[in-house]
Scaffold this motif. Structure first.
Motif, mmCIF file in Angstrom:
data_model
loop_
_atom_site.group_PDB
_atom_site.id
_atom_site.type_symbol
_atom_site.label_atom_id
_atom_site.label_comp_id
_atom_site.label_asym_id
_atom_site.label_seq_id
_atom_site.Cartn_x
_atom_site.Cartn_y
_atom_site.Cartn_z
ATOM 1 N N SER A 8 0.829 -1.208 0.000
ATOM 2 C CA SER A 8 0.000 0.000 0.000
ATOM 3 C C SER A 8 0.864 1.260 0.000
ATOM 4 O O SER A 8 0.602 2.201 -0.750
ATOM 5 C CB SER A 8 -0.937 0.008 1.211
ATOM 6 N N GLU A 48 -4.236 7.810 5.085
ATOM 7 C CA GLU A 48 -5.661 7.538 4.924
ATOM 8 C C GLU A 48 -5.894 6.317 4.035
ATOM 9 O O GLU A 48 -6.707 5.449 4.345
ATOM 10 C CB GLU A 48 -6.343 8.770 4.317
ATOM 11 N N LYS A 49 -5.152 6.234 2.942
ATOM 12 C CA LYS A 49 -5.313 5.090 2.034
ATOM 13 C C LYS A 49 -4.850 3.799 2.695
ATOM 14 O O LYS A 49 -5.435 2.739 2.476
ATOM 15 C CB LYS A 49 -4.584 5.353 0.726
ATOM 16 N N GLU A 52 -7.637 2.681 4.975
ATOM 17 C CA GLU A 52 -8.725 2.124 4.165
ATOM 18 C C GLU A 52 -8.383 0.718 3.677
ATOM 19 O O GLU A 52 -9.228 -0.177 3.698
ATOM 20 C CB GLU A 52 -8.999 3.036 2.960
ATOM 21 N N THR A 53 -7.144 0.509 3.251
ATOM 22 C CA THR A 53 -6.699 -0.811 2.789
ATOM 23 C C THR A 53 -6.761 -1.822 3.919
ATOM 24 O O THR A 53 -7.245 -2.943 3.736
ATOM 25 C CB THR A 53 -5.257 -0.735 2.230
ATOM 26 N N LYS A 55 -8.606 -1.775 6.581
ATOM 27 C CA LYS A 55 -9.991 -2.053 6.962
ATOM 28 C C LYS A 55 -10.711 -2.840 5.876
ATOM 29 O O LYS A 55 -11.370 -3.840 6.158
ATOM 30 C CB LYS A 55 -10.733 -0.751 7.249
ATOM 31 N N GLY A 56 -10.564 -2.395 4.631
ATOM 32 C CA GLY A 56 -11.292 -3.026 3.528
ATOM 33 C C GLY A 56 -10.775 -4.402 3.151
ATOM 34 O O GLY A 56 -11.545 -5.341 2.990
#
Length: 112
Positions: A8, A48-49, A52-53, A55-56
């Motif tokens: 990421s 932030e990304k 998100e990675t 969590k997703g």
């Protein structure tokens, strides 16, 4: 999870990514990852990304601190702690020097 974090960070253009093995050295986690973004906006975006990675893709909730300022963002996954810095702030705090063995820190300085 470490491989997903590193992927990421690389995908989102983080610079100078360093991973430090903390196993047997500290109870705060198994690994520490330190990287840089070129601006406050990029630092906040990288962090932030990553959250998100996590969590997703992994279903992993993370604690995040410092995103509003964008100078130094800390993401705590429990097992892995990620620091995303602006280069000047990273140079000031020099976390790598605190956590890496002396030989690794010396080789990092020579390659810079």
């Amino acid at each position: 999870m470490l491989a997903d974090i590193l992927a990421s960070l690389d995908e989102n253009k983080a610079e100078d990514i360093v991973q430090i093995d903390l196993r047997g050295k500290s109870s705060i986690g198994d690994f520490m990852v330190i990287c840089s973004g070129r601006s406050s906006r990029q630092v906040a975006s990288i962090a932030e990304k990553l959250v998100e990675t996590l969590k997703g893709d992994l279903g992993r909730a993370s604690k995040i601190e410092g995103k509003e300022a964008g100078d130094w963002v800390l993401i705590d996954t429990g097992d892995i702690i990620v620091h995303v810095f602006r280069p000047e702030v990273r140079e000031f705090y020099q976390l790598e020097k605190m956590w890496q063995p002396a030989t690794a820190a010396a080789s990092t300085q020579k390659s810079s």
